[in-house]
Design an enzyme around this catalytic site. Structure first.
Site, PDB file in Angstrom:
ATOM      1  N   GLU A   1       3.244   4.337  -2.762  1.00  0.00           N
ATOM      2  CA  GLU A   1       2.736   4.873  -1.534  1.00  0.00           C
ATOM      3  C   GLU A   1       3.112   6.563  -1.321  1.00  0.00           C
ATOM      4  O   GLU A   1       2.186   7.170  -1.089  1.00  0.00           O
ATOM      5  CB  GLU A   1       3.041   4.069  -0.383  1.00  0.00           C
ATOM      6  CG  GLU A   1       2.615   2.604  -0.484  1.00  0.00           C
ATOM      7  CD  GLU A   1       1.024   2.295  -0.367  1.00  0.00           C
ATOM      8  OE1 GLU A   1       0.370   3.245  -0.223  1.00  0.00           O
ATOM      9  OE2 GLU A   1       0.836   1.228  -0.543  1.00  0.00           O
TER      10      GLU A   1
ATOM     11  N   GLU B   1     -12.703   1.703  -1.648  1.00  0.00           N
ATOM     12  CA  GLU B   1     -13.011   1.574  -3.133  1.00  0.00           C
ATOM     13  C   GLU B   1     -14.432   1.492  -3.703  1.00  0.00           C
ATOM     14  O   GLU B   1     -14.958   2.274  -4.440  1.00  0.00           O
ATOM     15  CB  GLU B   1     -12.207   0.186  -3.679  1.00  0.00           C
ATOM     16  CG  GLU B   1     -11.008   0.386  -4.100  1.00  0.00           C
ATOM     17  CD  GLU B   1     -10.134   0.237  -2.432  1.00  0.00           C
ATOM     18  OE1 GLU B   1     -10.525  -0.206  -1.506  1.00  0.00           O
ATOM     19  OE2 GLU B   1      -8.969   0.526  -2.390  1.00  0.00           O
TER      20      GLU B   1
HETATM   21  C1  DMJ Z   1      -5.154   3.358  -1.073  1.00  0.00           C
HETATM   22  O1  DMJ Z   1      -3.907   3.788  -0.478  1.00  0.00           O
HETATM   23  C2  DMJ Z   1      -5.048   3.616  -2.586  1.00  0.00           C
HETATM   24  O2  DMJ Z   1      -6.648   3.593  -2.954  1.00  0.00           O
HETATM   25  C3  DMJ Z   1      -4.581   2.656  -3.431  1.00  0.00           C
HETATM   26  O3  DMJ Z   1      -4.613   2.997  -4.839  1.00  0.00           O
HETATM   27  C4  DMJ Z   1      -5.011   1.407  -2.966  1.00  0.00           C
HETATM   28  N1  DMJ Z   1      -5.101   1.025  -1.833  1.00  0.00           N
HETATM   29  C5  DMJ Z   1      -5.289   2.149  -0.943  1.00  0.00           C
HETATM   30  C6  DMJ Z   1      -6.931   1.907  -0.347  1.00  0.00           C
HETATM   31  O4  DMJ Z   1      -7.459   0.755  -0.347  1.00  0.00           O
END
Ligand code: DMJ
Length: 688
Positions: free
Chosen positions: A321, A590
């Protein structure tokens, strides 16, 4: 005496008791009874002898199965000398020793299952290697049926019933897999290079304010000519883009007023939410503001980064993260604005993330304490998520290329090599991997949603970042994985023919469940197709776009749920449905990301219209006085159950992709020159 007499005499427990309890001396008495027993035994018909053996065996097995795990463990602790136990028990013994590895302790493992079950989930290959490491006097002790090789009968398999249908990632499978497996010390690097790398790694960890043995500032001054040049953006040029900028400003104003300097805004209660204590929303939003032309907001964020962003607090953070949001955010801000301060911060952070890579396998630990320079596995499991350890490479590589210091790229290249060398299922990977052993967890789920998603994304994007070389393992693995998706995970619904990507629970049982996270895939597939991938990828991308859009517009709010299910046959009432516990919407990006790629790469404005419908749905249901909030229920417009959180990816990704999707210039960011990281931060493409 006839045979039957003997049978009657020797099989009667009363008779045995009578013999042993008679008036003869104990030694003689025992000899007599032993001889008599042996004779009687030998005179028994073979089938009766077999029956008796089977009975005794069944009794022993039942006894073992009903003994609680801790009793088994204490039994072996008391009775078993080193090397005198069956191999699985001896390994359990090692496990229970908290000194065996600093990151493993009985409490952390929580392993209260019988040793047999723990042993049963270890991989065959691993099991075999472990056996070979055992002391040789085991054989002499006579207690171990010692396997000689990796033959089928030496492999201990998990009984199907022990795992079937278990899909709870924090459930029994996690506990079962809290087993330390042998360490794979193999590396493709020659020994000298390995120790050079280790020395560089330790040096960077010891001196977080240095690069290559000198202060970060001094080092960057010396490489002045290679530093990034500012990019130019002109701001919103149409109504839709203007609306997105207004949404960003509204979010930013709420964050500034109620959560400034904290990680996230809680827009309903108008308070802040802390996760890592790194001002996530500020760092994650820098490049969005730069691209939107929000100069004042960008400058106030820049000042906060310069004066207030510190990495020395003793606090565990998640490597993945922090890499995608903070390291990626800083690097992207640096490349777009040309402001070297961001690279200075990124360099220090990069150094402080490096302890994660001090693992026996080179696969990083998930959690790292930036202040203490230490790292470990997650508290709830010995394993890292596969997507997490494979979604840090774009950022670490970019840090190396930007600073001319190779260590960051070296450590993530090593992860690539390790993962490439592991066995996969049609190119697909289990969602858990052990940082100590460097092996995938047996029977873990295979998914393109949570914990699996961006493994596939970064195969393609790393290949693009490094100049799209032929025969590169990254692209070969990507192609194989997409073949696996097509043959193992893709299905169509029975009536409406919606194409979706399901999951393989335990690595083999198909489940018609798709996370919203998986809706990044059509965009990535199209990007791949643009770069020479086969037409089958394009077809899947298009079909997936249709399905993902349906997950939005089929809901009364026109916002997608976190998880959707799909009908397997016509008995299911609806082709796409959402279970009550999965009906939340977290402002995720996404599908908007995929719409952006479709528009940017085809120029077809239909994708803009689809995005506009969704943008308006966010405006209607998620907008509150102090920002935008996640919702608990997209299935009822009158009861959306606001969840009171605005995650940093709303400003970093969702609004950025909306803005770029609505641009009149679909090449506002040129995808030949830039590659977006998993958090929507553009990083430069290199020629190699
Ligand atoms: C974001 O932190 C990034 O896109 C990660 O790869 C997946 N989750 C979240 C968004 O949904």
């Amino acid at each position: 005496m006839t045979k039957s007499d003997h049978v009657a005499l020797t099989l009667s427990s009363a008779s045995i008791a009578g013999i042993t309890g008679g008036g003869v001396g104990v030694g003689d008495e025992c000899n007599l009874s032993r001889k008599s027993l042996r004779r009687s035994w030998n005179q028994l018909p073979r089938c009766q002898r077999n029956l008796i053996i089977m009975g005794i065996t069944a009794f022993c097995v039942t006894l073992l199965l009903f003994l609680p795990g801790d009793q088994l463990i204490s039994m072996k602790d008391v009775h078993l000398k080193p090397g005198a136990a069956p191999f699985h028990m001896r390994r359990e013994n090692t496990l229970q020793n908290p000194h065996h590895h600093p990151n493993l302790s009985p409490e952390k493992h929580g392993n209260d299952l019988p040793a047999e079950i723990s042993a049963a989930v270890a991989s065959p290959m691993t099991e075999d290697r472990f056996i070979k490491q055992e002391p040789s006097n085991d054989k002499a002790a006579g207690n171990v049926a010692y396997p000689e090789g990796n033959s089928a009968e030496n492999v201990v398999k998990l009984p199907e019933t022990a795992v079937a249908g278990n899909e709870n990632i924090n459930g029994p499978i996690d506990i079962v897999n809290n087993v330390e497996q042998p360490i794979d010390r193999e590396s493709s690097l020659p020994i000298e290079e390995q120790s050079d790398m280790r020395a560089e790694l330790e040096e960077a960890i010891r001196h977080p304010f240095n690069l290559a043995g000198e202060s970060i500032d001094l080092h960057l001054q010396k490489m002045q000519t290679q530093l990034a040049k500012a990019q130019h953006f002109h701001g919103a040029t149409n109504e839709r883009q203007t609306a997105v900028v207004a949404a960003f400003k509204h979010s930013w104003a709420g964050y500034k007023k109620y959560a400034w300097g904290h990680d996230n805004l809680k827009p309903v209660s108008q308070t802040s939410h802390e996760w890592f204590g790194l001002g996530l929303s500020i760092v994650d939003s820098l490049d969005t503001m730069y691209i939107m032309g929000l100069e004042d907001e960008f400058n106030e964020a820049r000042d906060w980064v310069k004066d207030s962003l510190r990495f020395h607090t003793s606090r565990d953070v998640n490597l993945f993260e922090v890499t995608i949001r903070v390291l990626g955010g800083l690097l992207s801000a640096y490349h777009l604005s040309g402001d070297q301060m961001f690279l200075v911060k990124a360099s220090e952070l990069g150094n402080r993330l490096l302890p994660s890579f001090l693992t026996p396998s080179g696969i990083p630990y998930s959690d790292v304490n930036l202040g203490e320079s230490s790292a470990h596995s997650p508290k709830w499991s010995p394993d890292s998520s596969t997507s997490e350890v494979t979604t840090i490479q774009l950022e670490f590589r970019d840090l190396s290329r930007s600073t001319n210091v190779p260590i960051y790229e070296s450590v993530v290249n090593k992860v690539n090599e390790k993962i490439h060398a592991l066995d996969k299922t049609h190119g697909l990977v289990p969602i858990f991997i052990n940082a100590n052993t460097g092996t995938f967890r047996n029977y873990a789920t295979i998914s393109l949603g949570a914990r699996g998603d961006s493994y596939y994304e970064y195969l393609l994007k790393q290949w693009i970042q490094t100049g799209r070389k032929d025969n590169d393992n990254l692209i070969l693995d990507y192609m194989q994985a997409i073949d696996g998706v097509l043959t193992q995970l893709m299905r169509r619904t029975p009536r409406e023919n919606w194409v979706y990507i399901g999951e393989l629970i335990n690595g083999h049982d198909f489940k018609p469940k798709m996370d919203h996270l998986t809706c990044y895939l059509p965009g990535t597939l199209l990007l791949g197709h643009q770069n020479g991938m086969p037409d089958s990828h394009l077809l899947l991308a298009r079909d997936m776009m249709d399905t993902c859009y349906q997950t939005y517009i089929k809901q009364p709010t026109q916002l997608a749920a976190e998880i959707s299910y799909f009908a397997l046959n016509e008995k299911d009432e609806n082709d796409i449905y959402v279970k009550p516990n999965d009906a939340h919407n977290l402002l995720r990006p996404e599908f908007i990301e995929s719409l952006y790629y479709f528009y940017a790469l085809t120029g077809n404005r239909t994708y803009q219209d689809m995005g506009w419908t969704i943008f308006q749905a966010f405006e209607k249901h998620s907008k509150v006085a102090a920002g935008y909030t996640s919702l608990g229920n997209v299935k009822n417009t009158l009861n959306t159950r606001m969840r009171d959180l605005m995650e940093s990816f709303w400003m970093s990704e969702t609004l950025k992709y909306f803005y770029l999707l609505f641009s009149d210039n679909r090449k506002e960011i040129d995808l030949e020159k830039w590659v977006f990281n998993s958090e929507g931060h553009p990083l430069p493409v290199y020629q190699q």
